[in-house]
Design a protein around this motif. Structure first.
Motif, PDB file in Angstrom:
ATOM      1  N   ALA A  23      26.992  -4.855 -17.769  1.00  0.00           N
ATOM      2  CA  ALA A  23      27.611  -5.816 -16.860  1.00  0.00           C
ATOM      3  C   ALA A  23      28.490  -5.108 -15.839  1.00  0.00           C
ATOM      4  O   ALA A  23      28.473  -5.435 -14.645  1.00  0.00           O
ATOM      5  N   VAL A  24      29.279  -4.142 -16.287  1.00  0.00           N
ATOM      6  CA  VAL A  24      30.164  -3.413 -15.382  1.00  0.00           C
ATOM      7  C   VAL A  24      29.343  -2.679 -14.319  1.00  0.00           C
ATOM      8  O   VAL A  24      29.704  -2.671 -13.133  1.00  0.00           O
ATOM      9  N   ARG A  25      28.237  -2.058 -14.719  1.00  0.00           N
ATOM     10  CA  ARG A  25      27.368  -1.395 -13.741  1.00  0.00           C
ATOM     11  C   ARG A  25      26.901  -2.376 -12.672  1.00  0.00           C
ATOM     12  O   ARG A  25      26.884  -2.072 -11.478  1.00  0.00           O
ATOM     13  N   ALA A  26      26.503  -3.578 -13.100  1.00  0.00           N
ATOM     14  CA  ALA A  26      25.964  -4.567 -12.161  1.00  0.00           C
ATOM     15  C   ALA A  26      27.025  -5.094 -11.209  1.00  0.00           C
ATOM     16  O   ALA A  26      26.694  -5.568 -10.114  1.00  0.00           O
ATOM     17  N   THR A  27      28.299  -5.017 -11.573  1.00  0.00           N
ATOM     18  CA  THR A  27      29.350  -5.497 -10.669  1.00  0.00           C
ATOM     19  C   THR A  27      29.586  -4.540  -9.507  1.00  0.00           C
ATOM     20  O   THR A  27      30.191  -4.935  -8.505  1.00  0.00           O
ATOM     21  N   MET A  28      29.178  -3.293  -9.630  1.00  0.00           N
ATOM     22  CA  MET A  28      29.365  -2.296  -8.571  1.00  0.00           C
ATOM     23  C   MET A  28      30.834  -2.175  -8.160  1.00  0.00           C
ATOM     24  O   MET A  28      31.171  -2.033  -6.986  1.00  0.00           O
ATOM     25  N   GLY A  29      31.732  -2.260  -9.133  1.00  0.00           N
ATOM     26  CA  GLY A  29      33.162  -2.117  -8.870  1.00  0.00           C
ATOM     27  C   GLY A  29      33.909  -3.431  -8.756  1.00  0.00           C
ATOM     28  O   GLY A  29      35.145  -3.455  -8.809  1.00  0.00           O
ATOM     29  N   SER A  30      33.184  -4.546  -8.601  1.00  0.00           N
ATOM     30  CA  SER A  30      33.849  -5.847  -8.447  1.00  0.00           C
ATOM     31  C   SER A  30      34.503  -6.328  -9.729  1.00  0.00           C
ATOM     32  O   SER A  30      35.279  -7.294  -9.702  1.00  0.00           O
ATOM     33  N   ILE A  31      34.224  -5.672 -10.857  1.00  0.00           N
ATOM     34  CA  ILE A  31      34.888  -6.033 -12.116  1.00  0.00           C
ATOM     35  C   ILE A  31      36.396  -5.916 -11.985  1.00  0.00           C
ATOM     36  O   ILE A  31      37.157  -6.625 -12.660  1.00  0.00           O
ATOM     37  N   PHE A  32      36.860  -5.052 -11.080  1.00  0.00           N
ATOM     38  CA  PHE A  32      38.296  -4.866 -10.890  1.00  0.00           C
ATOM     39  C   PHE A  32      38.888  -5.855  -9.889  1.00  0.00           C
ATOM     40  O   PHE A  32      40.096  -6.051  -9.853  1.00  0.00           O
ATOM     41  N   ALA A  33      38.045  -6.455  -9.062  1.00  0.00           N
ATOM     42  CA  ALA A  33      38.531  -7.292  -7.968  1.00  0.00           C
ATOM     43  C   ALA A  33      38.523  -8.780  -8.283  1.00  0.00           C
ATOM     44  O   ALA A  33      39.282  -9.543  -7.679  1.00  0.00           O
ATOM     45  N   ARG A  93      25.013   7.346 -21.906  1.00  0.00           N
ATOM     46  CA  ARG A  93      23.666   7.081 -22.420  1.00  0.00           C
ATOM     47  C   ARG A  93      22.628   7.106 -21.310  1.00  0.00           C
ATOM     48  O   ARG A  93      21.718   6.281 -21.250  1.00  0.00           O
ATOM     49  N   ARG A  94      22.786   8.088 -20.421  1.00  0.00           N
ATOM     50  CA  ARG A  94      21.854   8.291 -19.315  1.00  0.00           C
ATOM     51  C   ARG A  94      21.507   9.761 -19.208  1.00  0.00           C
ATOM     52  O   ARG A  94      22.377  10.620 -19.411  1.00  0.00           O
ATOM     53  N   GLU A  95      20.255  10.042 -18.842  1.00  0.00           N
ATOM     54  CA  GLU A  95      19.858  11.430 -18.653  1.00  0.00           C
ATOM     55  C   GLU A  95      20.495  12.025 -17.403  1.00  0.00           C
ATOM     56  O   GLU A  95      20.779  13.216 -17.335  1.00  0.00           O
ATOM     57  N   ASN A  96      20.694  11.187 -16.394  1.00  0.00           N
ATOM     58  CA  ASN A  96      21.342  11.630 -15.158  1.00  0.00           C
ATOM     59  C   ASN A  96      22.649  10.855 -14.979  1.00  0.00           C
ATOM     60  O   ASN A  96      22.720   9.894 -14.207  1.00  0.00           O
ATOM     61  N   PRO A  97      23.683  11.252 -15.699  1.00  0.00           N
ATOM     62  CA  PRO A  97      24.924  10.476 -15.703  1.00  0.00           C
ATOM     63  C   PRO A  97      25.747  10.686 -14.435  1.00  0.00           C
ATOM     64  O   PRO A  97      25.553  11.656 -13.692  1.00  0.00           O
ATOM     65  N   GLN A  98      26.660   9.766 -14.210  1.00  0.00           N
ATOM     66  CA  GLN A  98      27.659   9.956 -13.171  1.00  0.00           C
ATOM     67  C   GLN A  98      28.561  11.126 -13.560  1.00  0.00           C
ATOM     68  O   GLN A  98      28.733  11.431 -14.740  1.00  0.00           O
ATOM     69  N   GLY A 108      31.347   6.458 -12.599  1.00  0.00           N
ATOM     70  CA  GLY A 108      31.274   6.829 -11.197  1.00  0.00           C
ATOM     71  C   GLY A 108      32.637   6.887 -10.531  1.00  0.00           C
ATOM     72  O   GLY A 108      33.500   6.042 -10.780  1.00  0.00           O
ATOM     73  N   LEU A 109      32.820   7.884  -9.666  1.00  0.00           N
ATOM     74  CA  LEU A 109      34.109   8.040  -8.983  1.00  0.00           C
ATOM     75  C   LEU A 109      34.416   6.848  -8.090  1.00  0.00           C
ATOM     76  O   LEU A 109      35.568   6.416  -7.993  1.00  0.00           O
ATOM     77  N   LYS A 110      33.399   6.294  -7.430  1.00  0.00           N
ATOM     78  CA  LYS A 110      33.624   5.133  -6.567  1.00  0.00           C
ATOM     79  C   LYS A 110      34.209   3.973  -7.353  1.00  0.00           C
ATOM     80  O   LYS A 110      35.161   3.319  -6.901  1.00  0.00           O
ATOM     81  N   ASN A 111      33.667   3.697  -8.524  1.00  0.00           N
ATOM     82  CA  ASN A 111      34.176   2.592  -9.335  1.00  0.00           C
ATOM     83  C   ASN A 111      35.569   2.892  -9.871  1.00  0.00           C
ATOM     84  O   ASN A 111      36.421   1.989  -9.958  1.00  0.00           O
ATOM     85  N   VAL A 112      35.807   4.139 -10.249  1.00  0.00           N
ATOM     86  CA  VAL A 112      37.136   4.522 -10.728  1.00  0.00           C
ATOM     87  C   VAL A 112      38.166   4.325  -9.620  1.00  0.00           C
ATOM     88  O   VAL A 112      39.264   3.781  -9.844  1.00  0.00           O
ATOM     89  N   ILE A 113      37.841   4.740  -8.410  1.00  0.00           N
ATOM     90  CA  ILE A 113      38.760   4.567  -7.280  1.00  0.00           C
ATOM     91  C   ILE A 113      38.958   3.091  -6.967  1.00  0.00           C
ATOM     92  O   ILE A 113      40.072   2.652  -6.627  1.00  0.00           O
ATOM     93  N   GLU A 114      37.911   2.311  -7.088  1.00  0.00           N
ATOM     94  CA  GLU A 114      38.041   0.864  -6.880  1.00  0.00           C
ATOM     95  C   GLU A 114      39.046   0.280  -7.873  1.00  0.00           C
ATOM     96  O   GLU A 114      39.877  -0.565  -7.514  1.00  0.00           O
TER      97      GLU A 114
END
Length: 263
Positions: A162-172, A92-97, A36-42
């Protein structure tokens, strides 16, 4: 510099990114996938530039995409335009980011752990569920905790789940890891209170004396704290169960404890 285009699922770079779903590959490369772009920007905003930035054709026009491209290229990373099918295989998703970033993992030494603005650090012993771990990292970020310490054999905080569940907080949120002996030795020098949770404890979690900085120690989903780990806190507490359920989900219980310690 224009991104190169890949349309083949057999491309070596595509295969390498797909392989990062396996822990063995993540451990060997020291890399992980953020979707996701939001997570990449985070990641970029917190000083983590992608090694590889993959995006679909439609994402190129997004206002924040240029920022992601520039940051990746400035760090000598690779920008690649790919097909929807490749994004689906990589995630591994049918509707990927529409955007996927590959980043270096970061683990900090125990000696570098700081309490953060909330005056609190969370330690997790043998946590097994990546969704729980990711949610705890997100909660620690929201509360202003200084870090999350993984003690013993834990699930991988850099797994895709796990990274998905952090919603970007993995970087913070700073992450550290230690075995039980290393953690016990480090805990001996902790300047504030150390609080654990046990179903058999007598002290209500709301009545414990949380002397900042607080170190919150949580056990795993099935067994809780082992006897050796339960001996480390200054006090063990319980969260009251008022209904028929006899326990809480680990991430929920950890969130309650974090806010009790930082109130």
């Amino acid at each position: 510099m224009s991104p190169r285009t890949i349309s083949s699922l057999q491309n070596p770079t595509v295969k390498a990114v797909r392989a990062l779903h396996m822990r063995k590959e993540r451990d060997e490369t020291g890399l992980f996938v953020a979707e996701g772009l939001k997570n990449v920007i985070e990641g970029i905003d917190t000083g983590h530039a992608p090694k590889i930035l993959m995006h679909g054709p439609d994402a190129a026009a997004h206002p924040m995409m240029q920022k992601a491209v520039k940051a990746t290229q400035a760090a000598r990373g690779e920008v690649i335009e790919v097909t929807h099918d490749i994004l689906a295989k990589v995630s591994r998703r049918e509707n990927p980011q529409a955007v996927v970033g590959v980043f270096p993992q970061v683990f900090r030494p125990l000696g570098d752990v700081q309490p953060g603005p909330a005056g609190c650090v969370v330690a997790l012993h043998r946590v097994r569920d990546p969704g729980n771990l990711g949610t705890i990292v997100r909660t620690a970020d929201a509360a202003g905790c200084g870090g999350v310490i993984l003690v013993g054999e834990c699930c991988d905080p850099y797994s895709v789940e796990a990274v998905r569940a952090t919603m970007g907080s993995i970087f913070a949120v700073p992450l550290s890891r230690a075995n039980e002996a290393e953690f016990a030795a480090w805990r001996a020098g902790w300047p504030g209170s150390v609080v654990g949770t046990l179903l058999s404890a007598d002290t209500d979690h709301r009545r414990a004396a949380y002397r900042k900085p607080a170190l919150i120690l949580m056990g795993n989903e099935q067994q809780g704290l082992t006897p050796d780990m339960a001996a480390l806190p200054d006090v063990n507490v319980k969260i009251p169960m008022r209904g028929r359920a006899d326990s809480l989900n680990l991430s929920v219980a950890t969130g309650i404890m974090i806010y009790a310690a930082t109130d």
